[in-house]
Structures are given as C-alpha cells and as structure tokens.
Write a protein that holds these residues in place. Sequence first.
Motif, PDB file in Angstrom:
ATOM      1  N   UNK A  38      -6.436  -6.210   0.762  1.00  0.00           N
ATOM      2  CA  UNK A  38      -6.504  -5.376   1.949  1.00  0.00           C
ATOM      3  C   UNK A  38      -7.021  -6.202   3.117  1.00  0.00           C
ATOM      4  N   UNK A  39      -6.337  -6.098   4.233  1.00  0.00           N
ATOM      5  CA  UNK A  39      -6.773  -6.765   5.459  1.00  0.00           C
ATOM      6  C   UNK A  39      -7.691  -5.870   6.280  1.00  0.00           C
ATOM      7  N   UNK A  40      -8.206  -4.813   5.684  1.00  0.00           N
ATOM      8  CA  UNK A  40      -9.095  -3.877   6.357  1.00  0.00           C
ATOM      9  C   UNK A  40     -10.256  -3.579   5.418  1.00  0.00           C
ATOM     10  N   UNK A  41     -11.325  -3.080   5.971  1.00  0.00           N
ATOM     11  CA  UNK A  41     -12.483  -2.706   5.159  1.00  0.00           C
ATOM     12  C   UNK A  41     -12.241  -1.349   4.510  1.00  0.00           C
ATOM     13  N   UNK A  42     -12.603  -1.239   3.252  1.00  0.00           N
ATOM     14  CA  UNK A  42     -12.371   0.001   2.504  1.00  0.00           C
ATOM     15  C   UNK A  42     -13.473   0.162   1.469  1.00  0.00           C
ATOM     16  N   UNK A  43     -13.849   1.396   1.217  1.00  0.00           N
ATOM     17  CA  UNK A  43     -14.830   1.689   0.178  1.00  0.00           C
ATOM     18  C   UNK A  43     -14.161   1.595  -1.190  1.00  0.00           C
ATOM     19  N   UNK A  44     -14.969   1.721  -2.244  1.00  0.00           N
ATOM     20  CA  UNK A  44     -14.418   1.647  -3.599  1.00  0.00           C
ATOM     21  C   UNK A  44     -13.425   2.770  -3.858  1.00  0.00           C
ATOM     22  N   UNK A  45     -13.774   3.989  -3.431  1.00  0.00           N
ATOM     23  CA  UNK A  45     -12.875   5.119  -3.664  1.00  0.00           C
ATOM     24  C   UNK A  45     -11.595   4.991  -2.837  1.00  0.00           C
ATOM     25  N   UNK A  46     -11.711   4.491  -1.601  1.00  0.00           N
ATOM     26  CA  UNK A  46     -10.507   4.272  -0.797  1.00  0.00           C
ATOM     27  C   UNK A  46      -9.617   3.196  -1.418  1.00  0.00           C
ATOM     28  N   UNK A  47     -10.234   2.172  -1.996  1.00  0.00           N
ATOM     29  CA  UNK A  47      -9.448   1.133  -2.670  1.00  0.00           C
ATOM     30  C   UNK A  47      -8.707   1.703  -3.874  1.00  0.00           C
ATOM     31  N   UNK A  48      -9.365   2.586  -4.621  1.00  0.00           N
ATOM     32  CA  UNK A  48      -8.704   3.209  -5.771  1.00  0.00           C
ATOM     33  C   UNK A  48      -7.522   4.060  -5.328  1.00  0.00           C
ATOM     34  N   UNK A  49      -7.699   4.808  -4.242  1.00  0.00           N
ATOM     35  CA  UNK A  49      -6.599   5.622  -3.726  1.00  0.00           C
ATOM     36  C   UNK A  49      -5.448   4.740  -3.229  1.00  0.00           C
ATOM     37  N   UNK A  50      -5.774   3.641  -2.552  1.00  0.00           N
ATOM     38  CA  UNK A  50      -4.726   2.747  -2.067  1.00  0.00           C
ATOM     39  C   UNK A  50      -3.943   2.143  -3.231  1.00  0.00           C
ATOM     40  N   UNK A  51      -4.649   1.752  -4.294  1.00  0.00           N
ATOM     41  CA  UNK A  51      -3.955   1.209  -5.462  1.00  0.00           C
ATOM     42  C   UNK A  51      -3.081   2.263  -6.122  1.00  0.00           C
ATOM     43  N   UNK A  52      -3.583   3.494  -6.211  1.00  0.00           N
ATOM     44  CA  UNK A  52      -2.788   4.575  -6.809  1.00  0.00           C
ATOM     45  C   UNK A  52      -1.540   4.856  -5.987  1.00  0.00           C
ATOM     46  N   UNK A  53      -1.675   4.917  -4.662  1.00  0.00           N
ATOM     47  CA  UNK A  53      -0.524   5.183  -3.801  1.00  0.00           C
ATOM     48  C   UNK A  53       0.479   4.037  -3.857  1.00  0.00           C
ATOM     49  N   UNK A  54       0.002   2.795  -3.907  1.00  0.00           N
ATOM     50  CA  UNK A  54       0.910   1.656  -3.999  1.00  0.00           C
ATOM     51  C   UNK A  54       1.695   1.690  -5.297  1.00  0.00           C
ATOM     52  N   UNK A  55       1.016   2.015  -6.403  1.00  0.00           N
ATOM     53  CA  UNK A  55       1.714   2.123  -7.686  1.00  0.00           C
ATOM     54  C   UNK A  55       2.750   3.231  -7.694  1.00  0.00           C
ATOM     55  N   UNK A  56       2.430   4.351  -7.066  1.00  0.00           N
ATOM     56  CA  UNK A  56       3.389   5.454  -7.007  1.00  0.00           C
ATOM     57  C   UNK A  56       4.596   5.094  -6.142  1.00  0.00           C
ATOM     58  N   UNK A  57       4.370   4.342  -5.053  1.00  0.00           N
ATOM     59  CA  UNK A  57       5.495   3.925  -4.217  1.00  0.00           C
ATOM     60  C   UNK A  57       6.407   2.966  -4.978  1.00  0.00           C
ATOM     61  N   UNK A  58       5.813   2.016  -5.683  1.00  0.00           N
ATOM     62  CA  UNK A  58       6.621   1.065  -6.447  1.00  0.00           C
ATOM     63  C   UNK A  58       7.406   1.772  -7.535  1.00  0.00           C
ATOM     64  N   UNK A  59       6.759   2.708  -8.223  1.00  0.00           N
ATOM     65  CA  UNK A  59       7.456   3.459  -9.274  1.00  0.00           C
ATOM     66  C   UNK A  59       8.603   4.274  -8.700  1.00  0.00           C
ATOM     67  N   UNK A  60       8.391   4.840  -7.505  1.00  0.00           N
ATOM     68  CA  UNK A  60       9.467   5.611  -6.875  1.00  0.00           C
ATOM     69  C   UNK A  60      10.636   4.707  -6.491  1.00  0.00           C
ATOM     70  N   UNK A  61      10.354   3.502  -5.995  1.00  0.00           N
ATOM     71  CA  UNK A  61      11.425   2.575  -5.646  1.00  0.00           C
ATOM     72  C   UNK A  61      12.195   2.102  -6.869  1.00  0.00           C
TER      73      UNK A  61
END
Length: 462
Positions: free
Chosen positions: A166-189
């Motif tokens: 991440x090129x931005x500051x994020x908390x632990x929970x925000x990082x977990x959400x970002x990883x979850x959303x990235x995985x869901x986007x890749x799975x959808x593609x």
Amino acid sequence: MKALLKELPTLIAPVVGETLMLYLATSKESTSSVLVADRGHVQMHVYFVSKTLSGSDVNYTPMEKLVYAFVHTARRLRRYFQAHPIVVLTDQPIRQVLYKPEVSGRLAKWAIELGEHEINFSPRTAVKGQILADYLAKTMVEIEASKERLVLTSLEGKEYTYALRFAFTATNNESEYEALLSGMRIAQQLGIKCLDAYVDSQLVANQVNGLFEAHDASMQSYLELVQEMIVKFDVFRLTQVPWGQNKKEDALSKLATLAFDHLRKNVWVEELTQKSIDEKSTVAPIEEESPNWMTPILKFLIEGMLPTDEKEARKVCMKAPMYTLVDGALYRKSFLGPSLLCIGPNQAKYVIREIYEGYCALPSGYRTIAAKVMCIGYYWPTIHKDAAEVVKTCQSCQQHAPISRAPRHPIIPITVAWPFCKWAINIVGPITACSGLVFPVKSSAITEPSSKENHSGPGAKT
C-alpha cells in the motif's frame, strides 16, 4: 547460546567529555544513524536514530540523503552533540560537500545548522557499527510501510500467491479489508462463482458475517463495498482463522516489505495507490446507439448468431477471427501492438474531437489523426473517413489554411499552342468597293499555305 545471551549488546551512557563516533547509512526510502562510544577498543552503542523519507525527501540525491541523516541525528540527539565531541566515520566526502565555498540551497542551511557543534570527520577504516546502521536503513521500510498478503487456492490445490503493498497509511483492519477486496476482485476477473475466504482478523470476519456492528465510518464504508462484491458470487463464505494457522501469509507480507524486488519472479506483486473507499472521479459514460457496427460481431462471438442475409453472414464470418472478447468488451487483434478497443460512432466522434481540438492538441491532417487514434488504443472501421470529415468541417482550419494555387481540375495538355497556325484563307478575285457597302466574293477556299505565300493579297491567282 547462554554465553551469547549473557553478552547481548546494550545501550550505555556516555562519560562526560568522551568522544562519540557516528555511523550514517541511507537507502531509497529511509535513513539511519548509530552513535557509539569506544570502550577498550570495543564500540558500545549509545543511541540509534532512523527515519522514513516521504514526499520530496525521497528525491534527494544520495549525498543529500546522507547529509540529511546527519542533520536529523543532530536534531534528535542534540544533548549528546552539545556535550560531547562527535567524530563522523564515513567513506563519503561529506566535509567537502558541506564546507565548499560555492555550496548553496539546503546544503548551505544544513552546514550552518551543524556549525554550532564540535564535529570532526574521519575515514572509516573498519565496518563495525556501520553494520547496524545499514541494517536499520533496510528494515525501516518494514516498520513504516503498509503491507498485506493474499493467496488464492483452487480445488485442485494449485496456489496463486499475491503480495500487496500500500502506498498509503492504513490500520490493521483496513489492511485486512483491502486484502479481502483485492482477492474478491481477482476471483471475479477469473470467473469464479463460489469463493471461500479466510482472514485472521476477528473483527473483519464478524462484521462481514453480521455478528459485529461497524461503528467507525471507514469500517462501514469497507463493509458496504464487501457486501456489494458478495452479491456477484453465487456462493461466498468468510471464515476467521487463528494467527497460528496463517504463518505462511504473515511471512509473505513481511517479505513483501523487507525484500520487495525478489518476489516478482514467483509472486504476483501489486501496489495499491489509493484506498478502495476513497471517492473516485467518474465521468458520465457516452451512450451508444444500438445496433451499430459491433452488434453482428458480438452476437456471433457470444451467441453464435449470424445475420439472415447470406452476404452479411459471410462478411461476419470473415471478420470475426480478427476480433476477441476481453471482460465483455470487443477488441480488434493487432499484429504489431496490443489489441485495440472497439468503440461505437458516438464514442468515435468524442475521441476524434479530443485528439483534434482537445487540450494540447494540434490541428493536423486526417491521416495523422487516424494514426493517433490507433496509437492510444481505439478502433472502428471508418477512422479515416470520420477524421477527414472533421478536418473538412473545421472552421479555423478553413480560415487559416494556406490558399492553394493549383487549378481545380487537371490540365489537359495540347500539342500545338495555336490551333490554326498552319491554316490560311485564300480569297479568289479582287475586292472592289461598290454601292451599299457590299463586297462580292466569287469563291473562297481553305488551302494549305506554302512557304512562298503565307498571306495572299487581292488579285492572287489560284
């Protein structure tokens, strides 16, 4: 092992008036320094300082970063610098850079700031404390950078590993959400319809499953995005796993920040520059009229349908191999470059206008416009024709274009400049004046002129 544990290096307090030595180290995104004291030919650590570079500091030259690390250490350890002589052990010409007469800018300001301390420079003859300074400069990225990991596993057991940075500051929970959303986007593609997700954050898992409520504004925004993505899957299950069962992914996240470059060979690396919940500027899409030139090709590629007309069906069958579908969009295959995105008539007009009349645009010929359209990745069958129409209807081009002096129609060459130069009129008989202004002529004939008589006068004989 016990002997080593007993003799672990610890920080010591310097003696009054003792000379302290300073080691400096820099990397691409961080600086570090180590202050040591020489006790019986053994260097004991007094203090260490590290800093992550951000903003314009990252663009400093290596020498400027080294001087900046020196200045930052002097600011942080001001009491040590005021009470003790400092010897900087380095293999770089810091002294020559700071105290040369023509120095200016930030280096001059830093030289004045360091002038109040008793500082000497000495060449570094041995590594010793430099090892710790180099280590801090490399590991500082791991302390400050946000990171996350992602592993996709198929039913056959094949794993696809991703490292997110991440090129931005994020908390632990925000990082977990970002990883979850990235995985869901890749799975959808990838076209996956059934997805089982595992996270080690209890908060994220319970919020998505409806057991916990999201009170923070950012958590609510992330939760809404996840729920929107869940609807796109036929089956979705999210399970929380203990940290002990997630050691592989944790090690991957640390490697992604500590040694980022070597992961590119075996791991897909992705760097996110913006949070998923940040508002993105959207532009109203241009609506296309249906049907258009793409409709028969799309029907054939998706549904296998052909037009009822035999000639049109033959044309579609011949053109279809030159096109392909990518995420529902039609692309034209290219031999020497990437595939070109196919667009309709309305979008084509907008693209041509932007190239011809947009910002930093230069009015040019229709061939140049067509080449630019294909260079930026667009295609439609009538590129040259549409570009020519735009150029012809441009009012400014019609007013300021150079005036052509060429004839409107092609010139037909004539072999003889004077058509009747080879002919003459020979009048038979004299011409006499008579009443009534009548000139009688007995006979006339058109003959070839001779070399002796080109123009015969009155009374000439035949």
